[in-house]
Design a protein around this motif. Sequence first.
Motif, PDB file in Angstrom:
ATOM      1  N   ASP A   1      58.119  34.643  11.072  1.00  9.21           N
ATOM      2  CA  ASP A   1      56.570  34.768  10.276  1.00  9.21           C
ATOM      3  C   ASP A   1      56.058  35.790  11.666  1.00  9.21           C
ATOM      4  N   ARG A   2      55.590  35.924  12.213  1.00  8.94           N
ATOM      5  CA  ARG A   2      55.215  36.772  12.548  1.00  8.94           C
ATOM      6  C   ARG A   2      55.051  38.284  12.198  1.00  8.94           C
ATOM      7  N   GLN A   3      56.570  38.768  11.764  1.00 10.63           N
ATOM      8  CA  GLN A   3      56.594  39.705  11.341  1.00 10.63           C
ATOM      9  C   GLN A   3      55.867  39.487   9.517  1.00 10.63           C
ATOM     10  N   ALA A   4      55.642  38.872   9.580  1.00  6.43           N
ATOM     11  CA  ALA A   4      55.307  38.307   8.092  1.00  6.43           C
ATOM     12  C   ALA A   4      53.607  38.526   7.870  1.00  6.43           C
ATOM     13  N   PHE A   5      52.739  37.500   9.002  1.00  2.00           N
ATOM     14  CA  PHE A   5      51.385  37.086   9.210  1.00  2.00           C
ATOM     15  C   PHE A   5      51.257  37.373  10.452  1.00  2.00           C
ATOM     16  N   ASP A   6      50.338  38.432  10.888  1.00  2.00           N
ATOM     17  CA  ASP A   6      50.053  38.282  12.589  1.00  2.00           C
ATOM     18  C   ASP A   6      48.563  38.895  12.428  1.00  2.00           C
ATOM     19  N   PRO A   7      48.000  37.288  12.766  1.00  2.00           N
ATOM     20  CA  PRO A   7      46.444  37.358  12.434  1.00  2.00           C
ATOM     21  C   PRO A   7      45.718  37.953  13.637  1.00  2.00           C
ATOM     22  N   ASP A   8      46.482  38.042  14.636  1.00  2.00           N
ATOM     23  CA  ASP A   8      45.947  38.041  15.980  1.00  2.00           C
ATOM     24  C   ASP A   8      45.907  39.019  16.202  1.00  2.00           C
ATOM     25  N   ALA A   9      47.416  40.730  15.918  1.00  2.00           N
ATOM     26  CA  ALA A   9      46.747  42.118  15.616  1.00  2.00           C
ATOM     27  C   ALA A   9      45.776  42.568  14.441  1.00  2.00           C
ATOM     28  N   ALA A  10      45.944  41.873  13.538  1.00  2.00           N
ATOM     29  CA  ALA A  10      44.671  42.405  12.781  1.00  2.00           C
ATOM     30  C   ALA A  10      43.102  41.822  13.001  1.00  2.00           C
ATOM     31  N   ARG A  11      43.108  40.855  13.404  1.00  2.00           N
ATOM     32  CA  ARG A  11      42.465  40.484  14.637  1.00  2.00           C
ATOM     33  C   ARG A  11      41.480  41.513  15.450  1.00  2.00           C
ATOM     34  N   GLU A  12      42.573  42.231  15.777  1.00  2.00           N
ATOM     35  CA  GLU A  12      42.710  43.310  17.263  1.00  2.00           C
ATOM     36  C   GLU A  12      41.968  44.261  16.730  1.00  2.00           C
TER      37      GLU A  12
ATOM     38  N   GLY B   1      38.770  44.610  16.004  1.00  2.00           N
ATOM     39  CA  GLY B   1      37.830  44.016  16.825  1.00  2.00           C
ATOM     40  C   GLY B   1      36.389  43.077  16.712  1.00  2.00           C
ATOM     41  N   VAL B   2      36.581  41.983  16.656  1.00  2.00           N
ATOM     42  CA  VAL B   2      36.170  40.623  15.921  1.00  2.00           C
ATOM     43  C   VAL B   2      37.113  39.906  17.001  1.00  2.00           C
ATOM     44  N   GLY B   3      35.864  38.534  16.713  1.00  2.00           N
ATOM     45  CA  GLY B   3      36.623  37.606  17.417  1.00  2.00           C
ATOM     46  C   GLY B   3      36.913  36.826  16.483  1.00  2.00           C
TER      47      GLY B   3
ATOM     48  N   ILE C   1      44.309  42.036   6.407  1.00  2.00           N
ATOM     49  CA  ILE C   1      44.538  40.211   7.331  1.00  2.00           C
ATOM     50  C   ILE C   1      45.932  40.415   7.770  1.00  2.00           C
ATOM     51  N   GLY C   2      46.231  41.612   7.933  1.00  2.00           N
ATOM     52  CA  GLY C   2      47.509  41.259   8.623  1.00  2.00           C
ATOM     53  C   GLY C   2      48.777  41.034   7.694  1.00  2.00           C
ATOM     54  N   ALA C   3      48.590  40.656   6.795  1.00  2.00           N
ATOM     55  CA  ALA C   3      49.834  39.960   5.875  1.00  2.00           C
ATOM     56  C   ALA C   3      51.139  41.022   5.408  1.00  2.00           C
ATOM     57  N   GLU C   4      51.555  41.030   6.725  1.00  2.67           N
ATOM     58  CA  GLU C   4      52.516  42.513   6.198  1.00  2.67           C
ATOM     59  C   GLU C   4      53.483  41.688   5.240  1.00  2.67           C
ATOM     60  N   GLY C   5      53.717  40.790   5.025  1.00  3.80           N
ATOM     61  CA  GLY C   5      55.163  40.394   3.659  1.00  3.80           C
ATOM     62  C   GLY C   5      54.435  40.412   2.949  1.00  3.80           C
TER      63      GLY C   5
END
Length: 125
Positions: free
Chosen positions: A15-26, A29-31, A79-83
């Motif tokens: 699932d983290r490979q399909a969607f990683d919002p934390d990586a996108a957020r980092e 550079g936003v909260g 948004i980090g939605a790689e899948g």
Amino acid sequence: MKGVYPCGAAMAPEDRQAFDPDAARERMGVGRKEFARFFDYIWNEVRERRSRLDEAWRAGDWKAVALHAHTVKSSAAAIGAEGLRRTAEAVERAATAGDAAALEEALRTFHAARDLLARLVGMAF
């Protein structure tokens, strides 16, 4: 964000490979709060484009299919939605090439990827 935002939540590795919002957020550079607002905006754009993509497919307008897939590809990447990004790219490529069989398969995987993303974020598509 209206759904269950999975930042920080335990997610299966696939699932983290399909969607990683934390990586996108980092990367941005936003909260979390700022990212959630950005995600909502992008999510609405993706929903709108997905509907237009489906309409274009039904109308046989492959140029429009490629355009909408390209926009989804870019939005998903943000948004980090790689899948979803990968499958939108496959739709764009098949539509541009005029390959009906590849486009049908790409659309199936695209819809599966968007359903997975919807499940992961707890929002209806």
